[in-house]
Each structure stands twice: as structure tokens, then as C-alpha cells.
Design a protein around this motif. Sequence first.
Motif, PDB file in Angstrom:
ATOM      1  N   THR A 183       0.839  -1.191   0.000  1.00  0.00           N
ATOM      2  CA  THR A 183       0.000   0.000   0.000  1.00  0.00           C
ATOM      3  C   THR A 183       0.876   1.243   0.000  1.00  0.00           C
ATOM      4  OG1 THR A 183      -0.113  -0.042   2.418  1.00  0.00           O
ATOM      5  CG2 THR A 183      -1.855  -1.187   1.222  1.00  0.00           C
ATOM      6  N   GLY A 184       0.229   2.373  -0.167  1.00  0.00           N
ATOM      7  CA  GLY A 184       0.918   3.653  -0.119  1.00  0.00           C
ATOM      8  C   GLY A 184       0.355   4.529   0.985  1.00  0.00           C
ATOM      9  N   LYS A 185       0.722   5.789   0.936  1.00  0.00           N
ATOM     10  CA  LYS A 185       0.317   6.720   1.993  1.00  0.00           C
ATOM     11  C   LYS A 185      -0.127   8.034   1.367  1.00  0.00           C
ATOM     12  CE  LYS A 185       3.529   8.681   4.615  1.00  0.00           C
ATOM     13  NZ  LYS A 185       4.541   8.899   5.671  1.00  0.00           N
ATOM     14  N   VAL A 186      -1.120   8.658   1.999  1.00  0.00           N
ATOM     15  CA  VAL A 186      -1.558  10.008   1.620  1.00  0.00           C
ATOM     16  C   VAL A 186      -1.316  10.911   2.824  1.00  0.00           C
ATOM     17  CG1 VAL A 186      -3.469  11.476   0.894  1.00  0.00           C
ATOM     18  CG2 VAL A 186      -3.300   9.132   0.021  1.00  0.00           C
ATOM     19  N   ILE A 222     -11.372  12.602   3.739  1.00  0.00           N
ATOM     20  CA  ILE A 222     -11.949  11.287   3.448  1.00  0.00           C
ATOM     21  C   ILE A 222     -11.578  10.868   2.026  1.00  0.00           C
ATOM     22  CG2 ILE A 222     -14.082   9.958   3.208  1.00  0.00           C
ATOM     23  CD1 ILE A 222     -15.364  11.825   5.255  1.00  0.00           C
ATOM     24  N   ILE A 223     -11.108   9.622   1.867  1.00  0.00           N
ATOM     25  CA  ILE A 223     -10.901   9.046   0.527  1.00  0.00           C
ATOM     26  C   ILE A 223     -12.222   8.403   0.134  1.00  0.00           C
ATOM     27  CG2 ILE A 223      -9.526   7.436  -0.831  1.00  0.00           C
ATOM     28  CD1 ILE A 223      -7.309   7.716   1.194  1.00  0.00           C
ATOM     29  N   LEU A 224     -12.914   8.987  -0.837  1.00  0.00           N
ATOM     30  CA  LEU A 224     -14.305   8.641  -1.105  1.00  0.00           C
ATOM     31  C   LEU A 224     -14.480   7.192  -1.545  1.00  0.00           C
ATOM     32  CD1 LEU A 224     -15.653  11.852  -2.883  1.00  0.00           C
ATOM     33  CD2 LEU A 224     -15.835  11.188  -0.477  1.00  0.00           C
ATOM     34  N   GLU A 225     -13.548   6.648  -2.314  1.00  0.00           N
ATOM     35  CA  GLU A 225     -13.716   5.291  -2.831  1.00  0.00           C
ATOM     36  C   GLU A 225     -13.415   4.221  -1.783  1.00  0.00           C
ATOM     37  OE1 GLU A 225     -12.709   7.975  -6.288  1.00  0.00           O
ATOM     38  OE2 GLU A 225     -12.047   7.705  -4.218  1.00  0.00           O
ATOM     39  N   THR A 226     -13.024   4.633  -0.589  1.00  0.00           N
ATOM     40  CA  THR A 226     -12.693   3.688   0.471  1.00  0.00           C
ATOM     41  C   THR A 226     -13.394   4.099   1.752  1.00  0.00           C
ATOM     42  OG1 THR A 226     -10.785   4.882   1.374  1.00  0.00           O
ATOM     43  CG2 THR A 226     -10.395   3.514  -0.573  1.00  0.00           C
ATOM     44  N   GLU A 227     -13.129   3.350   2.803  1.00  0.00           N
ATOM     45  CA  GLU A 227     -13.646   3.716   4.123  1.00  0.00           C
ATOM     46  C   GLU A 227     -12.585   4.432   4.935  1.00  0.00           C
ATOM     47  OE1 GLU A 227     -15.514   0.475   6.178  1.00  0.00           O
ATOM     48  OE2 GLU A 227     -16.276  -0.405   4.343  1.00  0.00           O
ATOM     49  N   SER A 228     -11.508   4.863   4.285  1.00  0.00           N
ATOM     50  CA  SER A 228     -10.393   5.492   5.005  1.00  0.00           C
ATOM     51  C   SER A 228     -10.623   6.987   5.138  1.00  0.00           C
ATOM     52  CB  SER A 228      -9.076   5.246   4.261  1.00  0.00           C
ATOM     53  OG  SER A 228      -8.815   3.864   4.173  1.00  0.00           O
ATOM     54  N   GLY A 229     -10.212   7.506   6.268  1.00  0.00           N
ATOM     55  CA  GLY A 229     -10.316   8.930   6.507  1.00  0.00           C
ATOM     56  C   GLY A 229      -9.680   9.301   7.823  1.00  0.00           C
ATOM     57  N   THR A 230      -9.503  10.600   8.038  1.00  0.00           N
ATOM     58  CA  THR A 230      -8.904  11.076   9.277  1.00  0.00           C
ATOM     59  C   THR A 230      -9.249  12.538   9.454  1.00  0.00           C
ATOM     60  OG1 THR A 230      -6.828  11.205  10.518  1.00  0.00           O
ATOM     61  CG2 THR A 230      -6.723  11.769   8.193  1.00  0.00           C
ATOM     62  N   ALA A 242      -2.047  19.176   9.787  1.00  0.00           N
ATOM     63  CA  ALA A 242      -1.459  18.069   9.043  1.00  0.00           C
ATOM     64  C   ALA A 242      -2.302  16.810   9.208  1.00  0.00           C
ATOM     65  CB  ALA A 242      -0.032  17.805   9.520  1.00  0.00           C
ATOM     66  N   PHE A 243      -2.267  15.941   8.196  1.00  0.00           N
ATOM     67  CA  PHE A 243      -2.961  14.658   8.275  1.00  0.00           C
ATOM     68  C   PHE A 243      -2.108  13.582   7.608  1.00  0.00           C
ATOM     69  CE2 PHE A 243      -4.215  16.286   4.147  1.00  0.00           C
ATOM     70  CZ  PHE A 243      -4.226  15.166   3.323  1.00  0.00           C
ATOM     71  N   PHE A 244      -2.321  12.333   8.022  1.00  0.00           N
ATOM     72  CA  PHE A 244      -1.606  11.177   7.488  1.00  0.00           C
ATOM     73  C   PHE A 244      -2.587  10.010   7.393  1.00  0.00           C
ATOM     74  CE2 PHE A 244       1.251  13.815   9.931  1.00  0.00           C
ATOM     75  CZ  PHE A 244       2.360  13.959   9.103  1.00  0.00           C
ATOM     76  N   ILE A 245      -2.635   9.375   6.233  1.00  0.00           N
ATOM     77  CA  ILE A 245      -3.481   8.189   6.057  1.00  0.00           C
ATOM     78  C   ILE A 245      -2.601   7.068   5.509  1.00  0.00           C
ATOM     79  CG2 ILE A 245      -5.534   7.217   4.982  1.00  0.00           C
ATOM     80  CD1 ILE A 245      -6.613  10.024   4.634  1.00  0.00           C
ATOM     81  N   GLU A 278     -12.044  14.036  -0.374  1.00  0.00           N
ATOM     82  CA  GLU A 278     -12.931  15.115   0.078  1.00  0.00           C
ATOM     83  C   GLU A 278     -12.346  15.753   1.330  1.00  0.00           C
ATOM     84  OE1 GLU A 278     -17.557  15.068   0.332  1.00  0.00           O
ATOM     85  OE2 GLU A 278     -16.781  14.628   2.351  1.00  0.00           O
ATOM     86  N   VAL A 279     -12.177  17.084   1.289  1.00  0.00           N
ATOM     87  CA  VAL A 279     -11.664  17.840   2.431  1.00  0.00           C
ATOM     88  C   VAL A 279     -12.759  18.821   2.858  1.00  0.00           C
ATOM     89  CG1 VAL A 279      -9.874  19.378   3.283  1.00  0.00           C
ATOM     90  CG2 VAL A 279      -9.307  17.642   1.564  1.00  0.00           C
ATOM     91  N   SER A 280     -13.137  18.793   4.132  1.00  0.00           N
ATOM     92  CA  SER A 280     -14.231  19.651   4.607  1.00  0.00           C
ATOM     93  C   SER A 280     -13.976  20.098   6.036  1.00  0.00           C
ATOM     94  CB  SER A 280     -15.575  18.906   4.531  1.00  0.00           C
ATOM     95  OG  SER A 280     -15.562  17.776   5.359  1.00  0.00           O
ATOM     96  N   CYS A 281     -14.579  21.236   6.370  1.00  0.00           N
ATOM     97  CA  CYS A 281     -14.496  21.757   7.741  1.00  0.00           C
ATOM     98  C   CYS A 281     -15.628  22.768   7.918  1.00  0.00           C
ATOM     99  CB  CYS A 281     -13.143  22.422   7.990  1.00  0.00           C
ATOM    100  SG  CYS A 281     -12.891  22.956   9.708  1.00  0.00           S
TER     101      CYS A 281
END
Length: 866
Positions: A15-18, A37-45, A52-55, A66-69
Motif C-alpha cells: 500500500t501507499g500513503k496520503v 476522506i478518501i471517497l472510494e474507500t472507508e479510510s479517513g482522518t 497536518a494529516f496522514f493516512i 474530500e476535504v471539509s471543515c
Amino acid sequence: MINIFLVLCLFGELTGKVQGVIIDEATKEPIPYASVIILETESGTATDEEGAFFILNVLPNTYTIEVSCIGYETQLIENVAVEINQTARLKVSLRQSPIEVEPITVIYKTPFVEKDWTSTTYIIRKEEIAALPIDYTTYLVQFQPSVARLDTALHVRGGRATEVLYLIDNVSIIDPQTGAPAINISKGIIDEIIFLPGGFDAEYGRAMSGVINLITEYPSNHFKTNFYGKTETSMFDCYSFGYQNYQSSVHIPVSRKFKGLLSFDVMSTDDWNPRLQIMPHKQRYDYTLYGKWIFIPSGKLKLGFSGVKSRVQFDRYDTKWKYNLDHYRSDLRKGDLQVLSLNFLPDSRKLFNITLSRLCSKTMFGAKEKREYGIFDDFAFRDYHLLKYPEFTTRNPFGVNWFYYGPPVLQLYDYPIVEGEGPEYQDKSSQVMKANFSTNIQAHKYHEIKAGFEYTYLDLENFIHFVPHRYIHALDTGRLIDQYHFHPKEYSLFFQDNIDIRSAYAKIGCRIDHFETGIPDSDPETVISPRCAFSVMVTEKFLFRSNVGKYTQPPLYDHVYQYYNLIPLPRHLYRWLPLVGNPDLGPEKTIAYEIGLQGQVHRNLSTTLNIFYKDISDLIGTRFVLGYPRDYVRYQNIEIANIKGCEAILEFTNSLFTGKISYTLSWARGTSSYAEEVYDLYDWLESYDTLTYYAEEYYLDFDQRHRIFIQGITNLPLQTKIYLFGYLGVGFPYTPPGAEGQTEERNVLKHEFQKQFDCVIIKSFRLGKVLLNANLEIINVFNTIYKISEHSPLVSLGLIDTLCFPFEYDFHNRRFYVPPADKNHDGLLTREEQVEAFYAFAADMEDSTNTYTAPRKVRIGLSIAF
């Protein structure tokens, strides 16, 4: 007993990292607690206090993020490409908005270079793999600049063929006894190939020259299947070697959380290593069955199982056996691999991997039973108790008699084999079971920690039956048997800190390997391998990198155990000296350095320059040993090598044509090209009482000073593509034959410059949901043929004149009168007829066919996918 034991092993990252940072567009301040949130998956943070964020654990693919606040406009970032073991970096600016509005869509532009490319990495993607005019998966990297192919072996940056690590989805498929890949997999289910010619991370062990990682397809969420067939046909003036290959695969999505993939591949050919024309006794039959199943009960847990079963069997050709081929050696190789992996992601910054695996390899060779074999029938080998030592007799087409008077210029073993079988029968098996745990932790915004522990348990068995001859066996009373069963163990621990600070990136790691042979009184070996890599973005489009590391691999266990159980050797071994294993062998070691520059010169033009240098020590070689009651030859850590060179790559792309040209300049010098070389250089059947070998450096057999690879894709109308593959390179070195009694310097001459161009044309058709691809492969388009080795008659014409034939024989002398030599059939075998028979015999043993490359070949194929 059927072994169904599965143990833990390192599965590694597929796998890789975002990662990225979210800031306020107006104030440029970081936005904490924003949702990613990575829309095509269930991954998010969510972002931290610094925005900063790391997935971690993101499957390779192209995604929309998708980035929201609250209080900001939502932003959709499309076409974010994630690669295996690489990081996709985002810097997102959000605009304040007191009311909810439609999300803003932004197209992500993948940078040409990433700052974490601290070592040279070549990625061969699925479209290119499908177009390569190669179906043997071990050769799919042969068009890469780091690779030199000598006969059937691949050498990476001047190293031996056994210094390359082959993986399937990060799991080793190397047989630890022979060093050869135990699994042959279909290229149709390979999604991409990751090829590392140097600068390996600390997680990679048992590799000194290269890592070839075959990444298989991930099961699809939709049902789809593919059928593919290819055949070699004689078209125009093209030559056919009887090649056929058929593949099929199917994706089975039981549900979104449970899906699988099955694949089958079968291949046959009449000549598996083509030369100037088809040769007898060179058939090959392969098949592979592969399956993979994925179960994802939640976004934090993933369970996967994969299994491979493959078989390769082939015949060998040797001119010396020309009159007795049905009794010559054939090989059978079977491999099984099972992998059960558990992947746990407690949060977006922590990843744990556990995998269950078992690799089983079986290698047999001997004289096979003569019968009709179907493509799925395994070779049956003759009972080794009934084998007869191969020898020359008068039962040859020319009636040549080995008995003559005169100087002993022609020994019996200079003649072709007329009677008997291959003198060796082997049944070897290896089971490799590992226990490992690995983890990735984003400990800090600047530090990603990788660590792992690996335990390997091996179950190695071997049975070799050697049929001695009176000439080398003083008492013609028995057979020589080498049988062993050992359980060596290997332990490994690695740690690596990936440091990401602004425009720089560093990898600092260390690997510790511990080996135990399982032989009493044999000391275990421990070796520490530190590794360091560094890269920096010189500009936004250019990257500078440098790495240095120590890379080691344990000795092949054949070199440890072979004939070791027979020490001390029996007295009745008269002349022949066996090659004996050495339980005190240590690991081979390489210190490698690399610097590189990679970047984008123009919008459609990019370049790469790599310079490498390697010092190799403790390479395994062979030396004579005085022993009691019989002497022998033993494997030892005694050889060295030095390799240096550079690689330059130019890549260009536009809407009509995409291409790559690479040039490699290298020097490979050392004291031995392969472990058994010194043993093979000497005639151990002759006197060795005063034998002394002085090791000297020379240009190794696979030293290729200059080579150029050209690859290109042209897009034509009507959904047609043309793929071009070109190769230009100087010939490999060779040692010229010297005058009698003189020793020429090794490898002082080179064979002629070579070039070859291959072309693949693919035409696509779509009929509703069905996609058809018609393929035309033209290998060696210009039909260029080159000399690649020296050749001469098995019996030298110059030596025949020194033979003495003082007697004539009539048909009453049944011992020396041989009818085929009596050309006029008058019942009298004259001296002139005996000489004439020798000359005709020598001329017939001239093997020019195997010394030249293969002519043009054409293959046609068709694939159907729906």
C-alpha cells in the motif's frame, strides 16, 4: 506426510500513503480538525492542531479525496494517484464560507518527482507488461537499464544471478538451496513490477544486486473475466519454435467485503532456449494456478489469502549427447506458495502487518522414461539403481573406435556419449516457513517508523545418486549417494526511520540477520547491515539523491551441505574429486554506493542519471583441499568483485508517441563469475598432486560495457497501438583458446556488437461489454543473427593427424572391426578408412547452431475481456 503448517512471516507493504496539510486560503494558517476522506474507500482522518494529516494503508489506485471543515467550502480533489511504498502529498487551501455551497472540484496534478525517491526504482505497469514480447516472468525486467542478460540468467548492476531477490506481493519465492525462483507465475495477473537495482530499504534481506517484486492484481468489486491465447507461427520467412501460451483469469466479487481472483496459465514450446534453429530434446511444459481472496470486515481490518501452484519441466540439449539424447538429463521443478495476511489499522497513523505463509519447492532431474507426456503429466524418471555411467563405444554412426595407438591426446571423456544415462539423479525439496511481524507508525510529522522481526524455519531434504565409472572409481563396486535432511534457521530484525522535513527526505535504517545451519559444531553467523539514503528537491522539478548500504545474503544451502556427509571421503575414489559443502560458510557481502539526479527538463521531456559503485567481498568460490584419506574441493568465502558504472535515461511523451531511451556504462571485475568456476576450470580427472590456483581479477563473464534500450509506444487511429523494443549492446567477454600448454588471460576478447528490435502491434475492438485485443508480436524484426559463443568440434581435427592406426581389421575381428567405418563394404577396415571415419565423426560434432542467436519469430495472440 502432507504439511499443512502455516506460520507468520513478513508480508510487507503493498500500500501507499496520503499525507498533507490543510490551510486557510486567506490567512495561510493551518486548519485543525478538518475532515479528510478518501471517497472510494472507508479510510479517513482529521487534521491535527498544525493542520497536518496522514493516512496509511491506502491501496494503489487513483482516488477522489474530500476535504471539509465547518465554516469552509468543501473541496473535492480528483485523480490523486497512490503508488506502493510511496507518498501522495497534498497541500489544500480552503476558502471560508458562512453558508453551505456545492463542493469545489480540483484536479490533482501528480508531480514528476517525489522527494522520497531516495533510490533508483523502476515501475513496469500493467499495460506495458501486457505488451512485452516476454512471457517468462523472471525476464520481464530485461529491458531495464540495470540489467544484462547472459544466456538464461539476469545480472543486475554487474552482480551474479543468485544475488537477485524475487518476490510475489513482497513474499520471497527464492529456493534457499539453489537460489532460483521456486514459483513461475502468469504475467496476465501481474498488476505492476517494482524493480529495485540498488539502495534497498532495511526490510529487504537476501538481496545484494536487485529486488524484483511482482505485484498481482487486486480482486475487483465487479465480475470480470479475461481469456488470452498466443501462438508462434511460420509466416513469410519466419521461424517457429512451437511456442504456445494460454491464460485466463476471473474476478469473483461475492460482496464488497469478500472478493476473489482466480487465474490459470499454461505454456509449451519445442525449444525453450532458441538458437539458430530448433534443436531436439529441448521441449518445455509449464502451468500455473493462482488464487487470491480478500475479506474486509471493517475499515480497520483486512484479511487476505493467496496461493500459487506452478510446475516447470524441460529437457536439455548437449552436443556431447547428440547420439543418445533420450538418455540425457531432464528437469522437473514444482512450487507451491500459500500466504495468509492480516492487516490492522487502529487509526490513520498506525499500521500492523501479520502474514501466514509457506513456500514449498521440489526439484528433480535425471534421465526420464521415454513415453508420451501430456502437458499436465509430470516427467517420470528412470530408477536410479538401473542407471549406467555414460560412455563412448563403437556404436556410433561413423564406426569410430576409441582404441588406437599413439600419444594420449584424446581422453575418453572427449568423445560423445553413445551408451548409458546421465550420471546423476536428484530429488531435492525445500520448505520455507517464516514468522514475522512488521509495523508502520507515523510517530511525528517528520518521522515515520518502520520495524519488523522475522523468523524463518527451513526443512531441507536432498538425495543425489551419482553413478561412478571405473576411470574415476578404483573399485567398480558401488554408487555414490549424497543424502541429507537439515533444519536451518534464520532470524532477522530491521528498523528504519523515514525522516520527512521540508524539501528533504532521509531513510536511516539497520538490519540484523542471524543464520544457523543446524549442523553440530557449526558456529552461527550474525551480520549487521546499516543503510542510509538521502534526497532533496533541488528545484520543484529536480531531485538529487544519494544512498549507501551494506547488503548481505546467506550462502545457498547447496553450498553448505553438498556431499558434506561423506567427509572423510572413501579411499576408493580414485581420480574424481567431488565438490563438498562447507558448514562454516559466512554470508556474502556488498557495500554499495549510489548518487542520482532525476527531473523534468521540459513539459514533455524528463531525464535520470545514476552513478553506482559496489565492493563485493566474501563471495563463494571453490578451492582444492588436502584431506585424508582423499583430497577434495570445497566451497569457501574467497572471491571478490568490484562493479562501477552509470545509467542515463531520457523519457519523452506527447499525444502520439511516448518513449524511453536508456544507456548503461559499467565495469564488472572480480575473481570469479560464479561459485563453481574454479572447480570447472580444472580437469579434476587428471593429476592434481601439485595443483595451486592463484586468483586474479578479470572482467567477469557478464561484464557488458555498453548497452542501450529503446522503448516506445505509438498511438494510431482505430484503437491501434505499436510498441517498439530495441536493444543495442557490446558482446560479452570470452577467453580465446590458447596454444597447448599455455593459459590465456581470462575474458580478453569480446563477441561482436549486437542489436535487436522487437515490435508488438495491438488492435482493440469493443463489442458491447466485450473488449477484444488482437496482438501481433514480431521478435527480431530485422532478422539479425549474431555469434554469442565460441564453438569447435568435440574432437579436434588437428589432433586426428597425431593418432596412429597401425593395424587393419577384417570382419573376423569383432572387437575392432566396425561395419559403419568400412565404406566400401569389402570386409576389411583399412587405416585410411579409420582416419576418414574420424574426420567425418569430428565434422558431425561441430556445434555451430547453438553459438548463434535466434532468427525472426512471429507470434499472434487474441484476448477477450468482459
